[in-house]
Write a protein that holds these residues in place. Structure first.
Motif, PDB file in Angstrom:
ATOM      1  N   LEU A  99       0.810  -1.210   0.000  1.00 15.73           N
ATOM      2  CA  LEU A  99       0.000   0.000   0.000  1.00 15.73           C
ATOM      3  C   LEU A  99       0.850   1.270   0.000  1.00 15.73           C
ATOM      4  N   THR A 100       2.141   1.149   0.302  1.00 18.67           N
ATOM      5  CA  THR A 100       3.012   2.329   0.248  1.00 18.67           C
ATOM      6  C   THR A 100       3.097   2.898  -1.166  1.00 18.67           C
ATOM      7  N   GLY A 101       2.737   2.105  -2.155  1.00 22.60           N
ATOM      8  CA  GLY A 101       2.739   2.584  -3.536  1.00 22.60           C
ATOM      9  C   GLY A 101       1.384   3.061  -4.004  1.00 22.60           C
ATOM     10  N   SER A 102       0.445   3.278  -3.092  1.00 24.61           N
ATOM     11  CA  SER A 102      -0.898   3.719  -3.458  1.00 24.61           C
ATOM     12  C   SER A 102      -0.876   5.059  -4.183  1.00 24.61           C
ATOM     13  N   ARG A 103      -1.784   5.223  -5.139  1.00 32.76           N
ATOM     14  CA  ARG A 103      -1.941   6.506  -5.820  1.00 32.76           C
ATOM     15  C   ARG A 103      -2.515   7.561  -4.893  1.00 32.76           C
ATOM     16  N   ASP A 104      -3.156   7.133  -3.824  1.00 31.25           N
ATOM     17  CA  ASP A 104      -3.684   8.092  -2.860  1.00 31.25           C
ATOM     18  C   ASP A 104      -2.578   8.457  -1.878  1.00 31.25           C
ATOM     19  N   ALA A 105      -2.216   9.724  -1.832  1.00 30.71           N
ATOM     20  CA  ALA A 105      -1.076  10.148  -1.017  1.00 30.71           C
ATOM     21  C   ALA A 105      -1.300   9.878   0.465  1.00 30.71           C
ATOM     22  N   VAL A 106      -2.538  10.006   0.932  1.00 27.63           N
ATOM     23  CA  VAL A 106      -2.820   9.775   2.344  1.00 27.63           C
ATOM     24  C   VAL A 106      -2.627   8.299   2.691  1.00 27.63           C
ATOM     25  N   LEU A 107      -3.190   7.405   1.880  1.00 23.47           N
ATOM     26  CA  LEU A 107      -3.026   5.983   2.136  1.00 23.47           C
ATOM     27  C   LEU A 107      -1.560   5.574   2.069  1.00 23.47           C
ATOM     28  N   ALA A 108      -0.829   6.105   1.111  1.00 24.62           N
ATOM     29  CA  ALA A 108       0.593   5.770   0.993  1.00 24.62           C
ATOM     30  C   ALA A 108       1.363   6.199   2.234  1.00 24.62           C
ATOM     31  N   ALA A 109       1.042   7.383   2.767  1.00 24.36           N
ATOM     32  CA  ALA A 109       1.726   7.879   3.954  1.00 24.36           C
ATOM     33  C   ALA A 109       1.358   7.071   5.192  1.00 24.36           C
ATOM     34  N   VAL A 110       0.074   6.751   5.341  1.00 28.71           N
ATOM     35  CA  VAL A 110      -0.359   5.937   6.472  1.00 28.71           C
ATOM     36  C   VAL A 110       0.319   4.574   6.427  1.00 28.71           C
ATOM     37  N   ALA A 111       0.408   3.996   5.240  1.00 18.22           N
ATOM     38  CA  ALA A 111       1.036   2.685   5.103  1.00 18.22           C
ATOM     39  C   ALA A 111       2.522   2.736   5.418  1.00 18.22           C
ATOM     40  N   ALA A 112       3.198   3.778   4.968  1.00 18.23           N
ATOM     41  CA  ALA A 112       4.630   3.884   5.219  1.00 18.23           C
ATOM     42  C   ALA A 112       4.926   3.949   6.711  1.00 18.23           C
ATOM     43  N   LYS A 113       4.129   4.693   7.436  1.00 20.84           N
ATOM     44  CA  LYS A 113       4.288   4.756   8.885  1.00 20.84           C
ATOM     45  C   LYS A 113       3.888   3.430   9.519  1.00 20.84           C
ATOM     46  N   GLY A 114       2.812   2.828   8.999  1.00 23.32           N
ATOM     47  CA  GLY A 114       2.316   1.587   9.570  1.00 23.32           C
ATOM     48  C   GLY A 114       3.259   0.416   9.395  1.00 23.32           C
ATOM     49  N   VAL A 115       4.066   0.423   8.333  1.00 21.99           N
ATOM     50  CA  VAL A 115       5.008  -0.674   8.114  1.00 21.99           C
ATOM     51  C   VAL A 115       5.957  -0.822   9.303  1.00 21.99           C
ATOM     52  N   LYS A 116       6.453   0.283   9.819  1.00 21.87           N
ATOM     53  CA  LYS A 116       7.350   0.228  10.984  1.00 21.87           C
ATOM     54  C   LYS A 116       6.630  -0.347  12.195  1.00 21.87           C
ATOM     55  N   GLU A 117       5.407   0.115  12.421  1.00 22.92           N
ATOM     56  CA  GLU A 117       4.653  -0.346  13.581  1.00 22.92           C
ATOM     57  C   GLU A 117       4.315  -1.825  13.471  1.00 22.92           C
ATOM     58  N   LEU A 118       3.852  -2.232  12.320  1.00 19.59           N
ATOM     59  CA  LEU A 118       3.424  -3.617  12.133  1.00 19.59           C
ATOM     60  C   LEU A 118       4.596  -4.584  12.145  1.00 19.59           C
ATOM     61  N   THR A 119       5.752  -4.121  11.729  1.00 18.04           N
ATOM     62  CA  THR A 119       6.951  -4.963  11.821  1.00 18.04           C
ATOM     63  C   THR A 119       7.235  -5.305  13.274  1.00 18.04           C
ATOM     64  N   TYR A 120       7.099  -4.317  14.133  1.00 17.38           N
ATOM     65  CA  TYR A 120       7.282  -4.580  15.562  1.00 17.38           C
ATOM     66  C   TYR A 120       6.201  -5.515  16.096  1.00 17.38           C
ATOM     67  N   HIS A 121       4.957  -5.283  15.728  1.00 19.13           N
ATOM     68  CA  HIS A 121       3.862  -6.131  16.208  1.00 19.13           C
ATOM     69  C   HIS A 121       4.115  -7.593  15.826  1.00 19.13           C
ATOM     70  N   ARG A 122       4.519  -7.805  14.582  1.00 19.69           N
ATOM     71  CA  ARG A 122       4.754  -9.178  14.117  1.00 19.69           C
ATOM     72  C   ARG A 122       5.934  -9.811  14.849  1.00 19.69           C
ATOM     73  N   ASP A 123       6.997  -9.031  15.055  1.00 22.50           N
ATOM     74  CA  ASP A 123       8.170  -9.580  15.730  1.00 22.50           C
ATOM     75  C   ASP A 123       7.883  -9.873  17.200  1.00 22.50           C
ATOM     76  N   PHE A 124       7.136  -8.995  17.840  1.00 24.34           N
ATOM     77  CA  PHE A 124       6.747  -9.223  19.237  1.00 24.34           C
ATOM     78  C   PHE A 124       5.972 -10.522  19.355  1.00 24.34           C
ATOM     79  N   ALA A 125       4.968 -10.684  18.500  1.00 26.84           N
ATOM     80  CA  ALA A 125       4.139 -11.887  18.560  1.00 26.84           C
ATOM     81  C   ALA A 125       4.926 -13.127  18.171  1.00 26.84           C
ATOM     82  N   GLY A 126       5.797 -12.999  17.171  1.00 26.60           N
ATOM     83  CA  GLY A 126       6.589 -14.141  16.745  1.00 26.60           C
ATOM     84  C   GLY A 126       7.526 -14.644  17.829  1.00 26.60           C
ATOM     85  N   ARG A 127       8.143 -13.715  18.532  1.00 25.31           N
ATOM     86  CA  ARG A 127       9.061 -14.116  19.618  1.00 25.31           C
ATOM     87  C   ARG A 127       8.298 -14.809  20.734  1.00 25.31           C
TER      88      ARG A 127
END
Length: 338
Positions: free
Chosen positions: A197-225
């Protein structure tokens, strides 16, 4: 107060994601200094005549200063419906995870779960605000003098049939092993979506996704550990985490079923077809299971009602009960202001 994970969360993102996330800061409210707030006077804000909703915590427009123009060739109603789907996933999951506050196994995990819930709540706020900006018709009508902002109207004044979250997000909490497993499944899926979604044509969605990638990476790693720790811990912890996986996996296929709205959003270049993320998400999940020494259980996909599932507004009874509690005060005081 910190749970000690913040430095790790900052370093997990790649440089491109960091650069993209910096552009996402435009979606954050303007600073208090920009709005002339006097930090030396704790009562200065109370002297402003502007009416605020009594139950809100931040009265700035979350998309202030951001260009919310719908891209050319994109149907506003489709963009709004797609944002509601992603926003509802985050909002409902945030509520479930926040129910662990003061109940987690220890203080560090209590704070970590609270941080995950807050990350998702932040995503929800931006996505619901984006939905309202794209198509105001999705926003519930309230009395004319109600100060409730659009994103809060969407969160607190819609009935369960108007929520579009996947059913996995709304299930009642079980034990800690169940919560860890659910966060693992949801974050693995959502991260695969947001990376695209970071490549979305909608600038707002692309920005939200770019920020969310960092957050979700942590969420996945926390749960995985934690999944690995429980799977390789005691016989009881392994039993609980494998039981949780068996109970939740029937909801996994629903995450990758392509709804008509998702297909239309993907075709317009603003959204992502979840089916395209299935291979990546399955590979990540299989890797976690292999390292943990846990076999993927045999399961039948959880059926919908006449083919309708969460994306269609068809939910489990749990969502209605949750909304009855979370929405009760707001609905009782739609004109509540200070």
């Amino acid at each position: 107060m910190s749970d000690g994970t913040a430095p790790e969360r900052r370093t997990q993102a790649t440089e491109p994601a960091e650069r993209a996330a910096s552009s996402a800061s435009a979606t954050s409210p303007a600073s208090a200094t920009d709005h002339g707030i006097d930090h030396d006077n704790a009562y200065a804000g109370l002297l402003v005549n502007d009416a605020h909703w009594a139950f809100g915590t931040d009265f700035e427009d979350p998309l202030a200063g951001v260009d919310t123009t719908v891209p050319d060739g994109v149907e506003p109603s489709v963009l709004a419906a797609y944002c509601l789907m992603l926003g509802d996933d985050a909002l409902v999951a945030s509520e479930r995870i926040s129910e662990w506050c003061s109940r987690a196994p220890d203080l560090e995990e209590d704070i970590a779960l609270a941080n995950i819930a807050l990350d998702l709540l932040g995503q929800a706020r931006l996505l619901l605000a984006r939905a309202a900006a794209a198509d105001t018709s999705v926003v519930p009508a309230l009395p004319g003098d109600s100060p409730v902002p659009d994103e809060d109207r969407l969160a607190f004044f819609r009935d369960e049939q108007r929520f579009r979250n996947v059913r996995l997000a709304e299930l009642p909490n079980g034990d800690f092993a169940e919560t860890v497993t659910r966060i693992l499944l949801l974050s693995t899926w959502r991260l695969a979506l947001f990376e695209r979604l970071t490549g979305s044509r909608d600038a707002v969605l692309a920005a939200v996704a770019a920020k969310g990638v960092k957050e979700l990476t942590y969420h996945r790693d926390f749960a995985g550990r934690w999944f690995l720790t429980l799977a390789q811990g005691t016989d009881e912890s392994r039993r609980r985490v494998t039981a949780a996986l068996t109970d939740l996996m029937p909801y996994w296929p629903e995450l990758f079923e392509t709804h008509d709205v998702e297909a239309a959003a993907a075709a317009s270049g603003t959204g992502v077809d979840p089916a395209q993320a299935a291979g990546e998400a399955d590979a990540v999940l299989d890797q976690v299971l292999a390292v943990s020494g846990v076999d993927r259980p045999e399961y039948a996909p959880r059926a919908g009602v006449r083919g309708r599932t969460g994306r269609d507004g068809m939910h489990t009874e749990a969502l209605g009960r949750m909304l009855a509690e979370t929405q009760s005060v707001a609905r009782a005081h739609p004109r509540g202001r200070w």
